[in-house]
Write an enzyme that holds these catalytic residues in place. Sequence first.
Site, PDB file in Angstrom:
ATOM      1  N   GLU A  94       0.821  -1.208   0.000  1.00  0.00           N
ATOM      2  CA  GLU A  94       0.000   0.000   0.000  1.00  0.00           C
ATOM      3  C   GLU A  94       0.858   1.262   0.000  1.00  0.00           C
ATOM      4  OE1 GLU A  94      -3.336   0.394  -0.281  1.00  0.00           O
ATOM      5  OE2 GLU A  94      -3.391  -1.755  -0.679  1.00  0.00           O
TER       6      GLU A  94
ATOM      7  N   CYS B  37     -16.361   2.691 -19.990  1.00  0.00           N
ATOM      8  CA  CYS B  37     -17.648   2.579 -19.304  1.00  0.00           C
ATOM      9  C   CYS B  37     -18.397   1.289 -19.653  1.00  0.00           C
ATOM     10  CB  CYS B  37     -18.517   3.796 -19.625  1.00  0.00           C
ATOM     11  SG  CYS B  37     -17.828   5.358 -19.009  1.00  0.00           S
TER      12      CYS B  37
ATOM     13  N   CYS C 203     -17.855  -1.339 -17.073  1.00  0.00           N
ATOM     14  CA  CYS C 203     -18.061  -0.953 -15.678  1.00  0.00           C
ATOM     15  C   CYS C 203     -19.283  -1.649 -15.083  1.00  0.00           C
ATOM     16  CB  CYS C 203     -18.232   0.556 -15.575  1.00  0.00           C
ATOM     17  SG  CYS C 203     -18.521   1.129 -13.887  1.00  0.00           S
TER      18      CYS C 203
ATOM     19  N   CYS D  89     -24.454   5.181 -12.816  1.00  0.00           N
ATOM     20  CA  CYS D  89     -23.397   6.199 -12.773  1.00  0.00           C
ATOM     21  C   CYS D  89     -23.916   7.526 -13.329  1.00  0.00           C
ATOM     22  CB  CYS D  89     -22.180   5.735 -13.569  1.00  0.00           C
ATOM     23  SG  CYS D  89     -20.857   6.970 -13.656  1.00  0.00           S
TER      24      CYS D  89
ATOM     25  N   CYS E 297     -12.284   2.733 -14.742  1.00  0.00           N
ATOM     26  CA  CYS E 297     -12.675   4.135 -14.534  1.00  0.00           C
ATOM     27  C   CYS E 297     -11.411   4.990 -14.472  1.00  0.00           C
ATOM     28  CB  CYS E 297     -13.497   4.268 -13.250  1.00  0.00           C
ATOM     29  SG  CYS E 297     -14.355   5.858 -13.093  1.00  0.00           S
TER      30      CYS E 297
END
Length: 352
Positions: free
Chosen positions: A34, A199, A202, A208, A192
């Site tokens: 991370e 899209c 997605c 959205c 995204c």
Amino acid sequence: MDFAPRIVAWQARHGRHGLPWQHTQDPYRIWLSEVMLQQTQVSTVIPYYLRFLERFPDVAALAAASQEEVMPYWAGLGYYARARNLHRCAQTIMSDWNGRFPPTAEQIATLPGIGRSTAAAIAAFAYGERSPIMDGNVKRVFTRHFGVEGDPSRREVEQRLWVLAEAQVADAPDLNMAAYTQGLMDLGATVCTRGKPDCARCPVMQTCIAYRDARQAELPTPKARKTIPERQTAMLVLQHEGAILLQQRPSPGIWGGLWSLPEFDAASDPTQAARRLGWEPTQRYELAAFAHTFTHYRLHIKPWYVPVRAAPTPGEPGAPHQWVNLAQLSSLALPAPIRKLLLGLLEAGLPE
């Protein structure tokens, strides 16, 4: 299906499953990935991650090392405060938490260099805690999907996004948090995206707002453009008997703890700068200038290659320093542009 379950279902079929920090609940490995992934592409991180783990396989090994031992394994990743905080954090875990990561996101967030979103990601992957994340990719997903206006880096906008993130988790009591967290990361990184969101792939396209209103290019609201300050400096590549003089940068600060070239005022004479360090130039060569952009300014660097011999009256470099053979560069913690400059000289051959 609600937002979070759709993300989980999509991640199972289309998300990333082969990254080296996946399929583990070891908080040390999760934390390391991370931190490395902040401001850095996955493809860049993977070899650094594997090499770092080989040298520092657990939090105890990292805590026991010196900062000087850690920095060569970070050199080239940039944003070097991350490495210094990583080292401090490992020492804090050993001294304050008996060598074990805290068990909650709230406690993890008290450790050096770990913010709310990173703490939540560690807690979700390692412990299954129901704490939502909100990194840069996820901000983009949420601003587009929920139609959130305003610069996401502004506190009031970010708070609205956190409220939305918490609501999605609260609305899905049986949510697999590890899969949901990974799914959000994967969606933002691969679908995204900033420039050309895909899209059609997605899983939440139908709900959205940005897709509905054809506003993908407008959201997230971009930051107001600021003029980046320009700074000038000159650097000495002093060569003596086949070795180059390096100085260690002060920490904290830009390139803190790394080994770099001595700097001097760009308007000054490089031969005089060399003499102030206690070395008598035998020749000087102006090298190609280059620029490096930091977070808050752009630095223009004018390097000079200066073969030297010892001066009658030694000077004082004024910082920890060492003479190194160019063949040793791979083992030193050097800023990426300085490494590139020196390797270029090595390939070209050094004039005497």
